[in-house]
Design a protein around this motif. Structure first.
Motif, short mmCIF file in Angstrom:
data_model
loop_
_atom_site.label_atom_id
_atom_site.label_comp_id
_atom_site.label_asym_id
_atom_site.label_seq_id
_atom_site.Cartn_x
_atom_site.Cartn_y
_atom_site.Cartn_z
N ALA A 52 36.37 51.00 43.69
CA ALA A 52 36.44 49.55 43.50
C ALA A 52 37.88 49.07 43.46
N TRP A 96 39.49 46.15 45.92
CA TRP A 96 39.72 44.82 45.36
C TRP A 96 41.19 44.45 45.47
N THR A 137 42.10 43.29 48.91
CA THR A 137 41.75 41.89 49.21
C THR A 137 42.72 40.95 48.53
N LEU A 138 43.07 41.26 47.27
CA LEU A 138 43.96 40.37 46.53
C LEU A 138 45.34 40.30 47.18
N ARG A 168 37.74 41.86 37.77
CA ARG A 168 36.78 42.17 38.84
C ARG A 168 36.66 43.65 39.18
N PRO A 169 37.77 44.40 39.33
CA PRO A 169 37.57 45.82 39.68
C PRO A 169 36.86 46.59 38.59
N LEU A 175 33.21 45.77 38.81
CA LEU A 175 32.58 46.44 39.95
C LEU A 175 32.27 47.89 39.63
N LEU A 198 32.43 42.77 47.18
CA LEU A 198 33.70 43.03 47.85
C LEU A 198 33.88 42.11 49.06
N TYR A 216 34.88 38.73 47.80
CA TYR A 216 36.29 38.66 47.45
C TYR A 216 37.14 38.60 48.72
N ASN A 269 39.87 35.55 50.30
CA ASN A 269 41.28 35.86 50.47
C ASN A 269 41.72 36.03 51.90
#
Lengths: 84, 227
Positions: free
Chosen positions: B106, B110, B113-114, B153-154, B157, B219, B222, B226
């Motif tokens: 995870a 994540w 994406t961030l 979030r991670p 997840l 995922l 997210y 982004n």
């Protein structure tokens, strides 16, 4: 043909130890044996024109048996415990 | 009071050799690789159908840039699905019950994406921290809340997947222990418990599939924010 070339199923029981001595036990050799074994299983049971659930089911049953053998030491002690 | 119910989640090892790697690589055998034929065999046909369904579902909301994530998201989905379902077979080990593995899956995804969002479109990514139409006095509090929810979030997840699978396996073990213990004493109650066990197993099969789907869906959400 010569002993080292024959597949395992065609080796007679008395010649087994000589056949094993001709085997290649290096990592590449072992990997090659595993690959050949998997490919022959796949070609015989899964990669057929009208396959069914049997190919994968045998694989999964073998995996269950393998996992049981890995956990056997622990399961043995659990079975012998007096109080659960 | 015994702690042996948690022994099923110990990493299996034989003579000190960790076998968790073999448990993680076994799904690879179930999905044979491509060969030259268009329709190789029935197993490959079924798996290709599943793969097309998953890829279409995941990629429809994404724009063109997001389609680069198709391979990683669909292979992650197939991986989690297979591992979860294989864990329901007797005596098998489920790697996704280990928090370490789920966090390892995870957290980097994540973070990817961030970082992509912050690098390519920083104001859009930061703009997601404030929902539209909030009253002005609430803005500072809401920014803090949204930042916390973003940073958690991670963890969410990973822990969601671990907790769901661990709880399911524990429940199955508890109820099956109850069934075996009750069988000589009260056979009727044992039969009722068997019925509960059957329903629980059906639930666990559903949970195994749903949890894999939720992981990958979140995922992709997210990613949508982004990309």
């Amino acid at each position: 043909g010569p002993l080292s070339e024959r597949p395992l199923m065609e080796v007679r029981l008395g010649e087994l130890h000589t056949w094993i001595s001709t085997c290649d036990f290096s990592p590449q050799g072992l990997l090659g044996t595993v690959q050949k074994a998997w490919n022959s299983y796949y070609a015989k049971y899964i990669n057929v024109r009208r396959g069914g659930p049997s190919g994968i089911s045998m694989l999964l049953a073998g995996y269950c048996l393998l996992s049981y053998s890995w956990n056997y030491q622990h399961l043995k002690r659990y079975r012998w415990r007096k109080y659960h | 009071m015994n702690l042996s119910f948690f022994d099923q989640f110990m990493s299996p090892s034989l003579l000190g050799i960790p076998l968790v790697l073999i448990s993680m690589l076994f799904p690879m055998l179930m999905f044979p690789s491509l060969n030259n034929r268009w329709i190789p065999n029935r197993l490959t046909t079924l798996q290709l159908w599943l793969l097309h369904l998953i890829t279409k579902q995941l990629m429809t909301p994404l724009n063109k840039k997001g389609h680069k994530w198709a391979i990683i998201l669909s292979s992650l989905m197939i991986f989690l699905l297979t591992i979860n379902l294989l864990g329901l077979l007797p005596y098998t080990f489920t790697p996704t019950t280990q928090l370490s593995m789920n966090m390892a899956l995870a957290f980097p995804l994540w973070l990817a994406t961030l970082l992509m969002g912050l690098r390519n479109q920083p104001s859009m990514s930061l703009g997601h921290l404030l929902p539209e139409g909030t009253p002005t006095p609430l803005i500072p509090a809401l920014i803090l809340i949204e930042t916390t929810s973003l940073l958690i979030r991670p963890l969410a997840l990973g822990v969601r997947l671990t907790a769901n699978l661990t709880a399911g396996h524990l429940l199955i073990q508890l109820i099956s222990t109850a069934t075996t213990v009750l069988l000589p004493i009260m056979p009727t109650v044992s039969l009722l418990t068997t019925a509960i066990l059957l329903l629980l197993t059906i639930l666990e099969v559903a949970v195994a599939m749903i949890q894999a789907y939720v992981f990958v869906l979140l995922l992709s959400l997210y990613l949508q924010e982004n990309i």
